[in-house]
Design an enzyme around this catalytic site. Structure first.
Site, short mmCIF file in Angstrom:
data_model
loop_
_atom_site.label_atom_id
_atom_site.label_comp_id
_atom_site.label_asym_id
_atom_site.label_seq_id
_atom_site.Cartn_x
_atom_site.Cartn_y
_atom_site.Cartn_z
N HIS A 52 53.27 51.85 41.91
CA HIS A 52 54.58 51.77 42.28
C HIS A 52 55.96 51.93 41.30
O HIS A 52 56.26 50.91 40.81
CB HIS A 52 54.65 50.29 43.01
CG HIS A 52 56.16 50.27 44.03
ND1 HIS A 52 55.85 49.77 45.21
CD2 HIS A 52 57.37 50.02 43.51
CE1 HIS A 52 57.04 49.53 45.66
NE2 HIS A 52 58.08 49.68 44.56
N HIS A 96 59.33 54.53 41.21
CA HIS A 96 60.23 55.67 41.99
C HIS A 96 60.66 56.71 40.87
O HIS A 96 61.41 56.30 39.62
CB HIS A 96 61.75 54.97 42.36
CG HIS A 96 61.32 54.02 43.52
ND1 HIS A 96 61.21 54.40 45.05
CD2 HIS A 96 60.82 52.88 43.67
CE1 HIS A 96 61.19 53.49 45.50
NE2 HIS A 96 60.92 52.24 44.87
N HIS A 122 57.54 49.45 51.72
CA HIS A 122 57.95 48.32 51.14
C HIS A 122 58.10 47.10 51.98
O HIS A 122 58.60 47.68 53.35
CB HIS A 122 59.32 48.81 50.53
CG HIS A 122 59.43 49.57 49.45
ND1 HIS A 122 58.68 50.84 49.28
CD2 HIS A 122 60.28 49.60 47.90
CE1 HIS A 122 59.00 51.42 47.95
NE2 HIS A 122 59.90 50.60 47.29
N GLU A 177 59.89 42.23 50.05
CA GLU A 177 60.67 41.77 49.24
C GLU A 177 61.81 41.24 49.54
O GLU A 177 61.84 39.69 49.02
CB GLU A 177 61.04 43.13 48.60
CG GLU A 177 61.73 43.18 47.41
CD GLU A 177 62.35 44.47 46.77
OE1 GLU A 177 62.78 44.58 45.73
OE2 GLU A 177 62.38 45.26 47.61
N ASP A 214 58.51 49.68 39.07
CA ASP A 214 59.54 50.10 40.06
C ASP A 214 60.49 51.17 39.58
O ASP A 214 60.25 52.22 39.89
CB ASP A 214 60.16 48.80 40.51
CG ASP A 214 60.52 48.59 41.90
OD1 ASP A 214 60.59 49.95 42.62
OD2 ASP A 214 61.23 47.87 42.45
N ASP A 215 61.60 50.34 39.03
CA ASP A 215 62.57 51.46 38.51
C ASP A 215 62.81 51.06 36.87
O ASP A 215 63.79 50.29 36.66
CB ASP A 215 63.88 51.32 39.10
CG ASP A 215 63.73 51.50 40.65
OD1 ASP A 215 63.49 52.75 41.01
OD2 ASP A 215 63.89 50.76 41.50
#
Length: 333
Positions: free
Chosen positions: A14, A16, A193, A196, A274-275
């Site tokens: 996961h 991006h 997703h 969250e 994630d980022d």
């Protein structure tokens, strides 16, 4: 760069790809295209967002600087080499056909750049990777259906899954049932997703309507005991991103994060970034800090990597090779 010795091999499901852009690369592209970055970075050189709205704004500014296939090749190569240096043997990244359109690229040109970068990183480090296109939830069902149609009409061996991102509070999962049925019929792995910001119900809806085998985040499932048991029984894998959740205010600190509670309940959890530069983390940092806070042994860390490899959107021959590599590397340590 080679990983440090005695590091348990890692895997990521996961992340991006535009959100993995390091500030150094973003500055390089800004200079190339003569773009004023304004207050994108703070005085220490980090992304300077302070809430979810400014995070999205800065994400879009950074993403807008990737305009040619070569830019995306550089991004993919940079990120995969960073992962390999932290002991990662396999990683999937989420890619966004919508960002390609905004950049003025065709989906195929976007894909061409990303694959070239990934292959260069693999040639240099041995890391294996795959690409998972995303539909954007808050853009609506037609947009997500257009995204999966683009993917199906332009098949590529490195594209092995399909997912749903965006604001999970906007648009019920049922709206995307058709798009995910199309993706499943095309043989793509499915993730979305959920859990969250949307709570446990968001996870239930994604499981019920989208027929996914993995949940992006999914940590709010802990609020529903029956749902946790369902995750265990159906062998659903959670793509947990602890420091992303903390940075965005879902949890106040790592000690209060439910990742260990879910693991102890028998849920198949994985660790992900994630980022990463936006949240000032890396996949290695996720493994190290989560293990430190919860007292995870090397065997537990290995089991988390194994969860990721078993849930990866790869063919069975590749999966077997990766699992063998995990065993060999942990035996040698």
């Amino acid at each position: 760069m080679r990983p440090k010795q005695n590091v348990v091999p890692r895997a990521e499901l996961h992340c991006h790809i535009e959100g993995a852009a390091p500030p150094t690369l973003v500055r390089k592209l800004a200079e190339r295209y003569d773009v004023d970055l304004g207050d994108l970075f703070d005085t220490n050189g980090n992304y300077s967002w302070h809430d979810f709205t400014t995070f999205i704004q800065q994400y879009d500014v950074a993403a807008s600087l990737f305009r040619r296939p070569g830019d995306y090749a550089e991004l993919a190569e940079t990120y995969y080499k960073m992962l390999a240096a932290e002991g990662v043997i396999y990683a999937e990244v989420f890619i966004s056909p919508d960002h390609a359109v905004k950049a003025g690229l065709s989906y195929n040109s976007y894909l061409e750049g990303l694959v070239a970068g990934l292959e260069r990183a693999k040639a240099d480090t041995g890391i294996e990777g795959r690409l998972v296109p995303l539909g954007v939830r808050h853009e609506g069902a037609e947009s997500v259906e257009a995204a999966i149609k683009e993917v199906i009409d332009n098949p590529h061996p490195m594209v092995t899954g399909f997912g749903l991102a965006g604001d999970e509070r906007i648009g019920p999962a049922k709206n995307f049932e058709k798009a995910f049925a199309m993706a499943g019929e095309a043989g793509l792995g499915l993730t979305a997703h959920a859990g969250e910001f949307g709570g446990a119900q968001s996870v239930k809806d994604a499981l019920d309507y989208l027929k996914i085998t993995r949940v992006g985040h999914g940590v709010r499932a802990v609020e529903d005991e029956a749902l946790v048991q369902r995750l265990v029984e159906e062998k659903i894998t959670l793509e947990v991103c602890p420091h992303s959740n903390i940075a965005l205010g879902v949890y106040s600190n790592l000690r209060f994060h439910p990742v260990n509670m879910l693991r102890q309940a028998g849920v198949r959890i994985t660790l992900n970034s994630d980022d990463p530069p936006f949240f000032r983390t890396t996949l290695g940092h996720e493994y190290v800090e989560t293990s430190r806070v919860f007292g995870w042994t090397r065997d537990i860390q290995k089991s988390i990597t194994k969860n990721a490899l078993e849930a990866a959107f790869v063919d069975e021959a590749t999966r077997a090779v990766l699992l063998e590599r995990l065993e060999a590397l942990t035996e040698d340590a």
